[in-house]
Design an enzyme around this catalytic site. Structure first.
Site, PDB file in Angstrom:
ATOM      1  N   HIS A 105      44.939  44.264  33.416  1.00  0.00           N
ATOM      2  CA  HIS A 105      44.666  43.918  34.972  1.00  0.00           C
ATOM      3  C   HIS A 105      44.606  45.300  35.723  1.00  0.00           C
ATOM      4  O   HIS A 105      45.827  45.934  35.530  1.00  0.00           O
ATOM      5  CB  HIS A 105      45.434  42.894  35.455  1.00  0.00           C
ATOM      6  CG  HIS A 105      45.060  42.511  37.070  1.00  0.00           C
ATOM      7  ND1 HIS A 105      43.977  41.608  36.809  1.00  0.00           N
ATOM      8  CD2 HIS A 105      45.656  42.717  38.211  1.00  0.00           C
ATOM      9  CE1 HIS A 105      43.892  41.233  38.537  1.00  0.00           C
ATOM     10  NE2 HIS A 105      44.847  41.936  38.986  1.00  0.00           N
TER      11      HIS A 105
ATOM     12  N   SER B  20      49.553  43.663  35.010  1.00  0.00           N
ATOM     13  CA  SER B  20      48.871  44.558  36.038  1.00  0.00           C
ATOM     14  C   SER B  20      49.248  46.102  35.879  1.00  0.00           C
ATOM     15  O   SER B  20      50.684  46.292  36.088  1.00  0.00           O
ATOM     16  CB  SER B  20      48.960  43.860  37.470  1.00  0.00           C
ATOM     17  OG  SER B  20      48.705  45.012  38.336  1.00  0.00           O
TER      18      SER B  20
ATOM     19  N   MET C 106      42.325  49.200  44.987  1.00  0.00           N
ATOM     20  CA  MET C 106      42.528  49.250  46.493  1.00  0.00           C
ATOM     21  C   MET C 106      42.151  50.573  47.097  1.00  0.00           C
ATOM     22  O   MET C 106      42.021  51.683  46.436  1.00  0.00           O
ATOM     23  CB  MET C 106      44.007  49.365  46.623  1.00  0.00           C
ATOM     24  CG  MET C 106      44.632  48.195  45.605  1.00  0.00           C
ATOM     25  SD  MET C 106      46.551  47.707  46.407  1.00  0.00           S
ATOM     26  CE  MET C 106      46.964  46.517  45.055  1.00  0.00           C
TER      27      MET C 106
ATOM     28  N   SER D 177      55.211  43.672  38.019  1.00  0.00           N
ATOM     29  CA  SER D 177      56.387  43.927  38.319  1.00  0.00           C
ATOM     30  C   SER D 177      57.145  43.277  37.112  1.00  0.00           C
ATOM     31  O   SER D 177      58.124  43.593  36.680  1.00  0.00           O
ATOM     32  CB  SER D 177      57.079  43.763  39.535  1.00  0.00           C
ATOM     33  OG  SER D 177      56.888  42.731  40.051  1.00  0.00           O
TER      34      SER D 177
ATOM     35  N   GLY E  90      53.299  37.650  42.015  1.00  0.00           N
ATOM     36  CA  GLY E  90      54.422  36.938  41.977  1.00  0.00           C
ATOM     37  C   GLY E  90      54.784  36.138  40.730  1.00  0.00           C
ATOM     38  O   GLY E  90      55.853  35.333  41.002  1.00  0.00           O
TER      39      GLY E  90
ATOM     40  N   ASP F 265      47.476  35.648  40.512  1.00  0.00           N
ATOM     41  CA  ASP F 265      47.802  37.081  40.481  1.00  0.00           C
ATOM     42  C   ASP F 265      48.979  37.190  41.964  1.00  0.00           C
ATOM     43  O   ASP F 265      48.463  36.838  42.823  1.00  0.00           O
ATOM     44  CB  ASP F 265      46.660  37.969  41.076  1.00  0.00           C
ATOM     45  CG  ASP F 265      46.872  39.481  41.085  1.00  0.00           C
ATOM     46  OD1 ASP F 265      48.027  39.762  40.942  1.00  0.00           O
ATOM     47  OD2 ASP F 265      45.909  40.080  41.298  1.00  0.00           O
TER      48      ASP F 265
ATOM     49  N   MET G  12      44.896  34.271  44.514  1.00  0.00           N
ATOM     50  CA  MET G  12      45.907  35.231  44.807  1.00  0.00           C
ATOM     51  C   MET G  12      47.114  34.444  45.258  1.00  0.00           C
ATOM     52  O   MET G  12      46.986  33.488  46.274  1.00  0.00           O
ATOM     53  CB  MET G  12      45.377  36.028  46.171  1.00  0.00           C
ATOM     54  CG  MET G  12      44.245  37.128  45.821  1.00  0.00           C
ATOM     55  SD  MET G  12      44.952  38.267  44.260  1.00  0.00           S
ATOM     56  CE  MET G  12      46.488  39.005  45.054  1.00  0.00           C
TER      57      MET G  12
ATOM     58  N   GLY H  54      55.008  43.364  43.469  1.00  0.00           N
ATOM     59  CA  GLY H  54      56.390  43.026  43.713  1.00  0.00           C
ATOM     60  C   GLY H  54      56.776  41.981  44.833  1.00  0.00           C
ATOM     61  O   GLY H  54      57.767  42.074  45.382  1.00  0.00           O
TER      62      GLY H  54
ATOM     63  N   HIS I 160      40.228  43.966  39.273  1.00  0.00           N
ATOM     64  CA  HIS I 160      40.155  43.465  40.260  1.00  0.00           C
ATOM     65  C   HIS I 160      39.983  44.419  41.741  1.00  0.00           C
ATOM     66  O   HIS I 160      40.747  45.165  41.733  1.00  0.00           O
ATOM     67  CB  HIS I 160      41.543  42.852  40.370  1.00  0.00           C
ATOM     68  CG  HIS I 160      42.119  42.279  41.865  1.00  0.00           C
ATOM     69  ND1 HIS I 160      43.229  41.874  42.095  1.00  0.00           N
ATOM     70  CD2 HIS I 160      41.117  41.841  42.743  1.00  0.00           C
ATOM     71  CE1 HIS I 160      43.356  41.195  43.287  1.00  0.00           C
ATOM     72  NE2 HIS I 160      41.941  41.319  43.611  1.00  0.00           N
TER      73      HIS I 160
ATOM     74  N   ASP J  14      43.972  47.018  39.192  1.00  0.00           N
ATOM     75  CA  ASP J  14      44.099  47.038  40.635  1.00  0.00           C
ATOM     76  C   ASP J  14      43.316  48.089  41.298  1.00  0.00           C
ATOM     77  O   ASP J  14      43.700  49.172  41.413  1.00  0.00           O
ATOM     78  CB  ASP J  14      45.252  46.358  41.194  1.00  0.00           C
ATOM     79  CG  ASP J  14      46.015  45.092  40.719  1.00  0.00           C
ATOM     80  OD1 ASP J  14      45.161  44.279  40.862  1.00  0.00           O
ATOM     81  OD2 ASP J  14      46.916  45.155  39.993  1.00  0.00           O
TER      82      ASP J  14
ATOM     83  N   MET K  79      39.885  45.213  45.306  1.00  0.00           N
ATOM     84  CA  MET K  79      40.363  45.034  46.526  1.00  0.00           C
ATOM     85  C   MET K  79      39.629  46.114  47.439  1.00  0.00           C
ATOM     86  O   MET K  79      40.580  46.903  48.184  1.00  0.00           O
ATOM     87  CB  MET K  79      41.861  44.964  46.606  1.00  0.00           C
ATOM     88  CG  MET K  79      42.440  43.832  46.051  1.00  0.00           C
ATOM     89  SD  MET K  79      44.027  43.877  45.411  1.00  0.00           S
ATOM     90  CE  MET K  79      43.803  44.816  43.842  1.00  0.00           C
TER      91      MET K  79
HETATM   92  C1  DX5 Z   1      48.474  42.762  44.389  1.00  0.00           C
HETATM   93  C2  DX5 Z   1      47.574  42.895  42.980  1.00  0.00           C
HETATM   94  C3  DX5 Z   1      48.297  42.358  41.921  1.00  0.00           C
HETATM   95  C4  DX5 Z   1      49.768  43.003  41.775  1.00  0.00           C
HETATM   96  C5  DX5 Z   1      50.892  41.834  40.980  1.00  0.00           C
HETATM   97  O1  DX5 Z   1      47.368  42.978  45.519  1.00  0.00           O
HETATM   98  O2  DX5 Z   1      46.461  42.372  42.944  1.00  0.00           O
HETATM   99  O3  DX5 Z   1      47.650  42.470  40.689  1.00  0.00           O
HETATM  100  O4  DX5 Z   1      49.818  44.075  40.780  1.00  0.00           O
HETATM  101  O5  DX5 Z   1      52.102  42.395  41.243  1.00  0.00           O
HETATM  102  P1  DX5 Z   1      53.206  41.487  40.818  1.00  0.00           P
HETATM  103  O6  DX5 Z   1      52.857  40.904  39.628  1.00  0.00           O
HETATM  104  O7  DX5 Z   1      54.358  42.400  40.932  1.00  0.00           O
HETATM  105  O8  DX5 Z   1      53.450  40.432  42.033  1.00  0.00           O
HETATM  106 ZN    ZN Z   2      45.304  42.302  41.056  1.00  0.00          ZN
END
Ligand code: DX5
Ligand code: ZN
Length: 244
Positions: free
Chosen positions: A55, A30, A59, A221, A200, A198, A160, A168, A89, A57, A91
């Site tokens: 990936h 990501s 937002m 991360s 952690g 997706d 999710m 992170g 992705h 993201d 959001m």
């Molecule tokens: C969170 C994102 C993830 C995020 C994951 O809303 O959709 O894609 O980057 O980050 P890590 O792998 O650090 O949890």
């Molecule tokens: Zn994502």
């Protein structure tokens, strides 16, 4: 309609050992955790390090409490690395208005949250009509019945394992049962629908997540904050293959 072949080529090129019926496992860094001042270089670096999918993201500071990047940045990355399969992705709300923009920007997959659109089936169709692969994203508290009348129309289900908005965060363990339940539903369709996770995902928990049934692993991360992208991706693949 645009022809999308990146995923097909990936599926055959990465025919590594998998359980019967399972698709090749993909690692999807990501870029949320990448150095945004050097985004193109970062994408090339993770591709060189063995990433299968990028990936991306998106937002909007409305559906989720953070603001990232949109179609213009997607276009720039697609031009910079045209061979990369882009896993967008969303959001954001609304969903439908922006679908054509991301399709034109080179998206391979476009996934959205069902709570963020008025008509889920229409949004799925719209993504497919624009030549992309539709995915549905379920938040930690979203029920599986969103899949009741949609699953066979999807190319991807994204579970999710954190609440969306930030990289992170720690993995929410209830995602494991959810992955196992969706794995059963996907297998029952007999269709090559990807099961992505997706949030952690780390070297230390990726084997357990794979055992629950995921075949596509987003990691932000864990990869971008590691000193050696190649070693981290290799270690992730080894843990998945070993199962521990
Ligand atoms: C969170 C994102 C993830 C995020 C994951 O809303 O959709 O894609 O980057 O980050 P890590 O792998 O650090 O949890
Ligand atoms: Zn994502």
């Amino acid at each position: 309609m645009l022809e999308r072949t990146e995923g097909d080529r990936l599926d055959s090129a990465r025919a590594v050992a998998t359980l019967p019926g399972m698709l090749p496992r993909w690692i999807a860094p990501s870029i949320l955790s990448a150095d945004f001042a050097r985004l193109g270089e970062e994408v090339n670096a993770v591709l060189d390090a063995g990433a299968d999918l990028i990936h991306f993201d998106v937002m909007d500071n409305h559906y989720v409490p953070n603001l990232t990047v949109g179609p213009m940045v997607c276009t720039a990355l697609h031009r910079h690395a045209p061979h990369a399969a882009l896993d967008v992705h969303l959001m954001i709300t609304p969903v439908d208005r922006i679908v054509a923009d991301f399709a034109a920007a080179g998206a391979t997959y476009i996934s959205f949250h069902p709570e963020a659109t008025e008509h889920v089936d229409r949004s799925i169709e719209l993504i497919r009509e624009h030549g992309c692969r539709p995915g549905l994203v379920l938040n930690p508290a979203s029920p599986l019945n969103w899949l009741d009348y949609t699953l066979e129309k999807l190319d991807l289900v994204l579970i999710m394992s954190v609440n969306p908005g930030f990289g992170g965060q720690p993995f929410i363990p209830s995602a494991l049962d959810k992955l196992a339940a969706v794995r059963q539903r996907i297998d029952a369709t007999g269709k090559p629908i990807r099961l992505e996770v997706d949030g952690g995902v780390k070297v230390d928990n990726i084997a357990e997540i794979a055992r629950a049934g995921a075949d596509t692993f987003v990691a932000g991360s864990a990869i971008f904050e590691s000193g050696d992208y190649r070693a981290t991706i290799r270690e992730m693949r080894e843990r998945i293959a070993r199962g521990v």
